[in-house]
Design a protein around this motif. Structure first.
Motif, mmCIF file in Angstrom:
data_model
loop_
_atom_site.group_PDB
_atom_site.id
_atom_site.type_symbol
_atom_site.label_atom_id
_atom_site.label_comp_id
_atom_site.label_asym_id
_atom_site.label_seq_id
_atom_site.Cartn_x
_atom_site.Cartn_y
_atom_site.Cartn_z
ATOM 1 N N ARG A 69 23.622 -12.460 -7.838
ATOM 2 C CA ARG A 69 24.288 -11.519 -8.741
ATOM 3 C C ARG A 69 25.730 -11.314 -8.302
ATOM 4 N NH1 ARG A 69 24.596 -5.678 -8.775
ATOM 5 N NH2 ARG A 69 23.160 -5.636 -7.023
ATOM 6 N N GLY A 73 28.952 -12.657 -10.319
ATOM 7 C CA GLY A 73 29.913 -11.656 -10.783
ATOM 8 C C GLY A 73 31.327 -11.990 -10.348
ATOM 9 N N GLN A 129 22.170 -18.122 -14.155
ATOM 10 C CA GLN A 129 21.923 -16.804 -14.727
ATOM 11 C C GLN A 129 20.924 -16.804 -15.880
ATOM 12 O OE1 GLN A 129 25.459 -14.734 -15.884
ATOM 13 N NE2 GLN A 129 24.414 -12.794 -16.066
ATOM 14 N N MET A 177 34.422 -9.442 -18.492
ATOM 15 C CA MET A 177 33.302 -8.616 -18.955
ATOM 16 C C MET A 177 31.981 -9.144 -18.408
ATOM 17 S SD MET A 177 34.473 -7.546 -22.864
ATOM 18 C CE MET A 177 33.281 -8.606 -23.528
ATOM 19 N N LEU A 178 31.784 -10.457 -18.447
ATOM 20 C CA LEU A 178 30.560 -11.035 -17.891
ATOM 21 C C LEU A 178 30.450 -10.758 -16.400
ATOM 22 C CD1 LEU A 178 30.362 -14.490 -19.688
ATOM 23 C CD2 LEU A 178 28.682 -12.644 -19.822
ATOM 24 N N VAL A 180 31.800 -8.253 -14.637
ATOM 25 C CA VAL A 180 31.524 -6.833 -14.395
ATOM 26 C C VAL A 180 30.073 -6.510 -14.744
ATOM 27 C CG1 VAL A 180 32.085 -4.482 -15.159
ATOM 28 C CG2 VAL A 180 33.922 -6.104 -14.631
ATOM 29 N N LEU A 181 29.614 -6.988 -15.893
ATOM 30 C CA LEU A 181 28.219 -6.736 -16.281
ATOM 31 C C LEU A 181 27.248 -7.345 -15.270
ATOM 32 C CD1 LEU A 181 28.437 -7.292 -20.146
ATOM 33 C CD2 LEU A 181 28.138 -5.117 -18.928
ATOM 34 N N THR A 182 27.571 -8.530 -14.771
ATOM 35 C CA THR A 182 26.717 -9.173 -13.778
ATOM 36 C C THR A 182 26.700 -8.370 -12.486
ATOM 37 O OG1 THR A 182 27.124 -11.358 -14.739
ATOM 38 C CG2 THR A 182 26.328 -11.306 -12.480
ATOM 39 N N LEU A 184 27.158 -5.255 -12.160
ATOM 40 C CA LEU A 184 26.424 -4.013 -12.413
ATOM 41 C C LEU A 184 24.926 -4.246 -12.579
ATOM 42 C CD1 LEU A 184 28.911 -2.247 -14.864
ATOM 43 C CD2 LEU A 184 28.479 -1.706 -12.445
ATOM 44 N N VAL A 186 23.501 -5.767 -15.161
ATOM 45 C CA VAL A 186 23.091 -5.692 -16.561
ATOM 46 C C VAL A 186 22.583 -7.064 -16.994
ATOM 47 C CG1 VAL A 186 23.880 -5.292 -18.929
ATOM 48 C CG2 VAL A 186 24.772 -3.900 -17.040
ATOM 49 N N GLY A 187 21.445 -7.105 -17.630
ATOM 50 C CA GLY A 187 20.884 -8.370 -18.080
ATOM 51 C C GLY A 187 19.530 -8.616 -17.461
#
Length: 192
Positions: A69, A73, A129, A177-178, A180-182, A184, A186-187
């Motif tokens: 992760r 990220g 991912q 964005m990917l 940051v979301l990764t 965090l 998210v997913g």
């Protein structure tokens, strides 16, 4: 379907103005035979991205989701920065000089040009991912074809109409964005 669509979109945007897109333009100008060039791009991309996707899946299995992760990220954010650096193609080294058919020249040149390229590295990250892996490989290949096939057929006219800096900025924003979301978590792919 999510893996396919995300992979397609990311690679199509990342490929805009990339050295392999410039290579497609050089090949089209040199050979003026679009279909063998398009088939060569497809063959090279399928092979290259299948290997890249497998590498990503293997790395994910080797290091585990928690470490991966963070690696992914940071990698996505690094890709965003890399997107802001335009690629250049040295015309003297762009196309192999050996006597091969257009298809084989294209396949060879694209496979080599894609080694260590943004889209190959993105494929490694996407392969790590998302599942299923074949959806990632088909998606990244579709993204390459969406970005490169029109250049082969319409070449110079398209490159004058597309604001490459804007496309690179949008792609960079998506990669941030990917990332940051990764980071965090998210997913679903990290919720093992």
């Amino acid at each position: 379907m999510e893996a396919f669509l995300i992979s397609t979109g990311i690679v199509a945007l990342a490929e805009m103005g990339d050295k392999t897109q410039l290579l497609a333009l050089v090949l089209a100008a040199r050979f003026k035979r679009p279909w063998p060039i398009v088939w060569g791009i497809l063959a090279a991309t399928l092979l290259n991205h299948a290997l890249a996707g497998l590498a990503g899946a293997w790395i994910m299995a080797a290091v585990g989701p928690d470490v991966m992760r963070w690696v992914l990220g940071v990698s996505f954010i690094a890709m965003a920065l890399w997107m802001l650096i335009p690629d250049k193609l040295d015309d003297d080294n762009a196309v192999p000089q050996r006597r091969m058919g257009v298809f084989f020249i294209t396949t060879w040149a694209f496979f080599l040009a894609e080694m260590g390229d943004k889209t190959q590295i993105a494929t490694v990250a996407l392969g790590a991912q998302y599942e299923p892996l074949y959806a990632v490989v088909l998606g990244t290949t579709a993204g390459m074809m969406l970005a490169n096939a029109p250049v082969v057929f319409f070449g110079d006219a398209i490159t004058r109409q597309v604001p490459i800096k804007l496309v690179h900025a949008i792609a960079a924003l998506i990669f941030v964005m990917l990332g940051v979301l990764t980071l965090l978590g998210v997913g679903k792919s990290f919720m093992a």
